[in-house]
Design an enzyme around this catalytic site. Structure first.
Site, mmCIF file in Angstrom:
data_model
loop_
_atom_site.group_PDB
_atom_site.id
_atom_site.type_symbol
_atom_site.label_atom_id
_atom_site.label_comp_id
_atom_site.label_asym_id
_atom_site.label_seq_id
_atom_site.Cartn_x
_atom_site.Cartn_y
_atom_site.Cartn_z
ATOM 1 N N THR A 128 0.861 -1.178 0.000
ATOM 2 C CA THR A 128 0.000 0.000 0.000
ATOM 3 C C THR A 128 0.894 1.224 0.000
ATOM 4 O O THR A 128 2.011 1.184 0.527
ATOM 5 C CB THR A 128 -0.919 0.035 1.235
ATOM 6 O OG1 THR A 128 -1.519 1.314 1.359
ATOM 7 C CG2 THR A 128 -0.146 -0.251 2.510
ATOM 8 N N CYS A 167 -2.006 5.232 -5.167
ATOM 9 C CA CYS A 167 -2.794 4.373 -4.293
ATOM 10 C C CYS A 167 -2.898 3.048 -5.021
ATOM 11 O O CYS A 167 -3.180 3.023 -6.226
ATOM 12 C CB CYS A 167 -4.175 4.965 -4.013
ATOM 13 S SG CYS A 167 -5.270 3.824 -3.140
#
Length: 239
Positions: free
Chosen positions: A83, A197
């Site tokens: 992430t 992202c």
């Protein structure tokens, strides 16, 4: 091949992409029935998201650090945080283990520099776009100029990530909203856009954009495969 420990579940949607890309990358390089040597610790994202919202970054970092310690004990020779946003606590995680941490911004910055990009737009969660931990690493290590959308557009990008993409929803209206925001980044002088992202690549692809897109999930996974198959233990790590 070195064994990679993956801190995932943030969200599991993008972690599934990591798993696929890591295994595809190893197979492409080694052929046959080869696949990646992986250890996965997948967290409950609801707990992490609540800590993000409350600004409890140290507590979130402790949770990931403990998970990383477990992966190292299980045999991981390197750690990957699957992430972008949780790289805010990358130093805390790296300090908890003796093995290297492969940083997502380094994989992204290296490719941008290799391609001769100087000014780049950044899309991601509000935390990634607005806080310094990600942008400054790109600016200081890779001499990149990083631009972000307006406040209203940042809120739109953030909302779509958490309310839709992290829950497996890819809506045409949201794709159109992202494309419009990318158009504005081009007007600001951006030469390319970082999909900062790991879920955004589920929504938009190169064919949707007027600017080249740098998918951090793909770049991070590719750099991880390079590391797993290299002789060195310290390539592209947090230092």
């Amino acid at each position: 091949m070195k064994t990679l420990g993956v801190l995932g579940g943030m969200s599991w949607e993008s972690t599934a992409s990591y798993y696929r890309l890591l295994n595809q990358g190893v197979k492409a390089r080694l052929g046959g029935l080869h696949s990646a040597r992986l250890l996965l610790h997948s967290v409950d994202f609801a707990e992490i998201e609540a800590q993000q919202r409350a600004g409890q970054w140290h507590q979130a970092g402790q949770l990931l650090a403990q998970a990383a310690e477990g992966l190292e004990r299980a045999g991981a020779e390197g750690i990957l945080i699957a992430t972008n946003t949780m790289h805010k606590v990358a130093e805390q995680v790296a300090a908890a283990v003796s093995v290297p941490l492969l940083h997502i911004a380094d994989a992204t910055g290296a490719q941008l520099c290799a391609d001769g990009i100087n000014k780049v737009g950044l899309l991601g969660t509000a935390f990634t776009m607005e806080q310094a931990f990600y942008r400054e690493r790109l600016e200081q290590r890779f001499d990149l100029e990083v631009v972000t959308p307006t406040e209203d557009d940042r809120q739109t990008v953030h909302r779509i990530i958490y309310e839709e993409l992290c829950q497996g929803l890819c809506l045409d209206a949201s794709r159109a909203a992202y494309v419009a925001i990318i158009d504005k980044l081009k007007a600001q002088g951006a030469e390319a856009v970082i999909l900062g992202c790991t879920e955004i690549g589920l929504l938009i692809q190169s064919k949707d954009s007027v600017l080249p897109l740098y998918d951090t999930t793909e770049l991070h996974a590719s750099a991880a495969v390079d590391w797993m198959l290299s002789q060195s233990s310290s390539a592209s790590v947090l230092d």
